[in-house]
Design a protein around this motif. Sequence first.
Motif, PDB file in Angstrom:
ATOM      1  N   PRO A   1       0.834  -1.203   0.000  1.00 41.58           N
ATOM      2  CA  PRO A   1       0.000   0.000   0.000  1.00 41.58           C
ATOM      3  C   PRO A   1       0.868   1.253   0.000  1.00 41.58           C
ATOM      4  CG  PRO A   1       0.050  -0.958   2.189  1.00 41.58           C
ATOM      5  CD  PRO A   1       0.796  -1.898   1.283  1.00 41.58           C
ATOM      6  N   LEU A   2       0.466   2.241  -0.778  1.00 44.33           N
ATOM      7  CA  LEU A   2       1.168   3.521  -0.793  1.00 44.33           C
ATOM      8  C   LEU A   2       0.483   4.417   0.240  1.00 44.33           C
ATOM      9  CD1 LEU A   2       1.587   3.981  -4.651  1.00 44.33           C
ATOM     10  CD2 LEU A   2       3.065   2.781  -3.047  1.00 44.33           C
ATOM     11  N   LEU A   3       0.911   4.251   1.486  1.00 41.19           N
ATOM     12  CA  LEU A   3       0.274   4.928   2.609  1.00 41.19           C
ATOM     13  C   LEU A   3       0.617   6.410   2.643  1.00 41.19           C
ATOM     14  CD1 LEU A   3       0.931   2.211   5.335  1.00 41.19           C
ATOM     15  CD2 LEU A   3      -1.195   2.648   4.106  1.00 41.19           C
ATOM     16  N   ALA A   4      -0.280   7.175   3.239  1.00 42.37           N
ATOM     17  CA  ALA A   4      -0.093   8.615   3.373  1.00 42.37           C
ATOM     18  C   ALA A   4       1.050   8.917   4.339  1.00 42.37           C
ATOM     19  CB  ALA A   4      -1.379   9.264   3.872  1.00 42.37           C
ATOM     20  N   LEU A   5       1.749  10.017   4.064  1.00 38.20           N
ATOM     21  CA  LEU A   5       2.874  10.443   4.894  1.00 38.20           C
ATOM     22  C   LEU A   5       2.706  11.882   5.341  1.00 38.20           C
ATOM     23  CD1 LEU A   5       5.902   9.180   2.768  1.00 38.20           C
ATOM     24  CD2 LEU A   5       4.898   8.073   4.753  1.00 38.20           C
TER      25      LEU A   5
ATOM     26  N   LYS B   1      11.686   5.949  -2.442  1.00 37.67           N
ATOM     27  CA  LYS B   1      12.638   7.054  -2.316  1.00 37.67           C
ATOM     28  C   LYS B   1      12.082   8.126  -1.379  1.00 37.67           C
ATOM     29  CE  LYS B   1      15.373  10.174  -5.233  1.00 37.67           C
ATOM     30  NZ  LYS B   1      16.542  10.141  -4.437  1.00 37.67           N
ATOM     31  N   GLN B   2      10.810   8.465  -1.565  1.00 38.48           N
ATOM     32  CA  GLN B   2      10.183   9.480  -0.723  1.00 38.48           C
ATOM     33  C   GLN B   2      10.111   9.026   0.738  1.00 38.48           C
ATOM     34  OE1 GLN B   2       6.087  10.353  -1.685  1.00 38.48           O
ATOM     35  NE2 GLN B   2       6.013  12.131  -0.326  1.00 38.48           N
ATOM     36  N   ILE B   3       9.716   7.783   0.958  1.00 41.52           N
ATOM     37  CA  ILE B   3       9.562   7.300   2.333  1.00 41.52           C
ATOM     38  C   ILE B   3      10.923   7.128   3.009  1.00 41.52           C
ATOM     39  CG2 ILE B   3       9.486   4.786   1.984  1.00 41.52           C
ATOM     40  CD1 ILE B   3       6.936   4.874   3.784  1.00 41.52           C
ATOM     41  N   ARG B   4      11.943   6.787   2.235  1.00 39.41           N
ATOM     42  CA  ARG B   4      13.293   6.685   2.798  1.00 39.41           C
ATOM     43  C   ARG B   4      13.809   8.058   3.208  1.00 39.41           C
ATOM     44  NH1 ARG B   4      16.702   2.107  -0.260  1.00 39.41           N
ATOM     45  NH2 ARG B   4      18.370   3.551   0.261  1.00 39.41           N
TER      46      ARG B   4
ATOM     47  N   ALA C   1       0.433  -3.639   5.026  1.00 38.87           N
ATOM     48  CA  ALA C   1       1.201  -2.516   5.583  1.00 38.87           C
ATOM     49  C   ALA C   1       2.399  -3.030   6.376  1.00 38.87           C
ATOM     50  CB  ALA C   1       0.315  -1.646   6.459  1.00 38.87           C
ATOM     51  N   ASP C   2       2.324  -4.265   6.852  1.00 40.56           N
ATOM     52  CA  ASP C   2       3.460  -4.860   7.551  1.00 40.56           C
ATOM     53  C   ASP C   2       4.662  -5.016   6.626  1.00 40.56           C
ATOM     54  OD1 ASP C   2       2.288  -4.997  10.044  1.00 40.56           O
ATOM     55  OD2 ASP C   2       1.661  -7.088   9.831  1.00 40.56           O
ATOM     56  N   LYS C   3       4.413  -5.186   5.342  1.00 39.22           N
ATOM     57  CA  LYS C   3       5.509  -5.272   4.374  1.00 39.22           C
ATOM     58  C   LYS C   3       6.312  -3.971   4.389  1.00 39.22           C
ATOM     59  CE  LYS C   3       3.013  -8.228   1.127  1.00 39.22           C
ATOM     60  NZ  LYS C   3       2.502  -8.327  -0.248  1.00 39.22           N
ATOM     61  N   LEU C   4       5.601  -2.866   4.418  1.00 42.19           N
ATOM     62  CA  LEU C   4       6.258  -1.561   4.454  1.00 42.19           C
ATOM     63  C   LEU C   4       6.977  -1.363   5.786  1.00 42.19           C
ATOM     64  CD1 LEU C   4       6.622   0.804   2.579  1.00 42.19           C
ATOM     65  CD2 LEU C   4       4.514   1.777   3.450  1.00 42.19           C
ATOM     66  N   LEU C   5       6.388  -1.847   6.862  1.00 42.93           N
ATOM     67  CA  LEU C   5       7.021  -1.757   8.178  1.00 42.93           C
ATOM     68  C   LEU C   5       8.325  -2.558   8.199  1.00 42.93           C
ATOM     69  CD1 LEU C   5       6.559  -0.506  10.980  1.00 42.93           C
ATOM     70  CD2 LEU C   5       5.430  -2.630  11.628  1.00 42.93           C
ATOM     71  N   ILE C   6       8.322  -3.739   7.587  1.00 43.44           N
ATOM     72  CA  ILE C   6       9.537  -4.554   7.491  1.00 43.44           C
ATOM     73  C   ILE C   6      10.600  -3.816   6.678  1.00 43.44           C
ATOM     74  CG2 ILE C   6      10.497  -6.657   6.441  1.00 43.44           C
ATOM     75  CD1 ILE C   6       7.840  -8.042   7.214  1.00 43.44           C
ATOM     76  N   TYR C   7      10.198  -3.261   5.536  1.00 44.40           N
ATOM     77  CA  TYR C   7      11.145  -2.544   4.685  1.00 44.40           C
ATOM     78  C   TYR C   7      11.743  -1.359   5.445  1.00 44.40           C
ATOM     79  CZ  TYR C   7      13.177  -0.054   0.760  1.00 44.40           C
ATOM     80  OH  TYR C   7      14.064   0.589  -0.069  1.00 44.40           O
TER      81      TYR C   7
ATOM     82  N   VAL D   1       5.879   5.929   8.986  1.00 39.83           N
ATOM     83  CA  VAL D   1       7.247   6.267   9.398  1.00 39.83           C
ATOM     84  C   VAL D   1       7.318   6.395  10.920  1.00 39.83           C
ATOM     85  CG1 VAL D   1       9.098   7.967   9.212  1.00 39.83           C
ATOM     86  CG2 VAL D   1       7.778   7.358   7.180  1.00 39.83           C
ATOM     87  N   ASP D   2       6.308   7.024  11.514  1.00 41.44           N
ATOM     88  CA  ASP D   2       6.261   7.117  12.979  1.00 41.44           C
ATOM     89  C   ASP D   2       6.231   5.722  13.605  1.00 41.44           C
ATOM     90  OD1 ASP D   2       6.170   9.919  12.990  1.00 41.44           O
ATOM     91  OD2 ASP D   2       3.978   9.964  12.935  1.00 41.44           O
ATOM     92  N   GLU D   3       5.407   4.842  13.028  1.00 38.21           N
ATOM     93  CA  GLU D   3       5.325   3.474  13.547  1.00 38.21           C
ATOM     94  C   GLU D   3       6.659   2.752  13.412  1.00 38.21           C
ATOM     95  OE1 GLU D   3       0.706   2.038  13.008  1.00 38.21           O
ATOM     96  OE2 GLU D   3       2.214   1.258  11.647  1.00 38.21           O
ATOM     97  N   ALA D   4       7.305   2.889  12.272  1.00 38.88           N
ATOM     98  CA  ALA D   4       8.571   2.190  12.040  1.00 38.88           C
ATOM     99  C   ALA D   4       9.634   2.638  13.049  1.00 38.88           C
ATOM    100  CB  ALA D   4       9.059   2.418  10.616  1.00 38.88           C
ATOM    101  N   ILE D   5       9.710   3.936  13.293  1.00 34.22           N
ATOM    102  CA  ILE D   5      10.704   4.446  14.244  1.00 34.22           C
ATOM    103  C   ILE D   5      10.334   4.043  15.675  1.00 34.22           C
ATOM    104  CG2 ILE D   5      11.653   6.563  15.254  1.00 34.22           C
ATOM    105  CD1 ILE D   5      11.626   7.742  12.395  1.00 34.22           C
TER     106      ILE D   5
END
Length: 174
Positions: free
Chosen positions: A20-24, A135-138, A65-71, A43-47
């Motif tokens: 999913p391309l989640l909102a940032l 790239k944006q999320i990184r 969304a867990d895939k994005l959290l893993i990444y 991003v808040d969740e990942a940190i």
Amino acid sequence: MVYHSSFVDEEGIRKACGCPLLALKSHIKGPAPASEQDRTDIVDEAITFFRANVFFRNFELKSSADKLLIYLTFYINVALKRLEGCRTLAEGTKGIINLGLEKVSVPGEPGFPFPGLFTPPQSQEESELFRNYLKQIREETSGRLLSVAYRPNGTPNKWWLAFAKRKFMNIIIP
């Protein structure tokens, strides 16, 4: 127990490569939809969950969304590895900027850290959309990570940088 993403409702959310391309909450230009500044984003969740999740060798997926959290957990691990030798915020910022300039791989390309986690892109447009989103999320993650990895006076926060030595899901970071 591993921490999972709270973003389980995927109705109306655009996807690329099965992610999913989640909102940032971001000022960085890219394909991610804008999120309200007072809401928690991925991003808040990942940190927030990084220091707990980095200890796990396995990560059971409960939502895409867990895939994005893993990444992002893996990316934070890579970023902390780069920050490990930086003794000031200025050095750390330079190291993170250099990390941000590196080529972002997508599923199906060499160098992508989780080949089986995401589906390969079906078209060139999907590939570029996902590359730009990553790239944006990184970049957004890097900026927020600097604010926790360094204290307000610019000195390293050892309670964060100590996690650079950890291997997430047994993946060795070069």
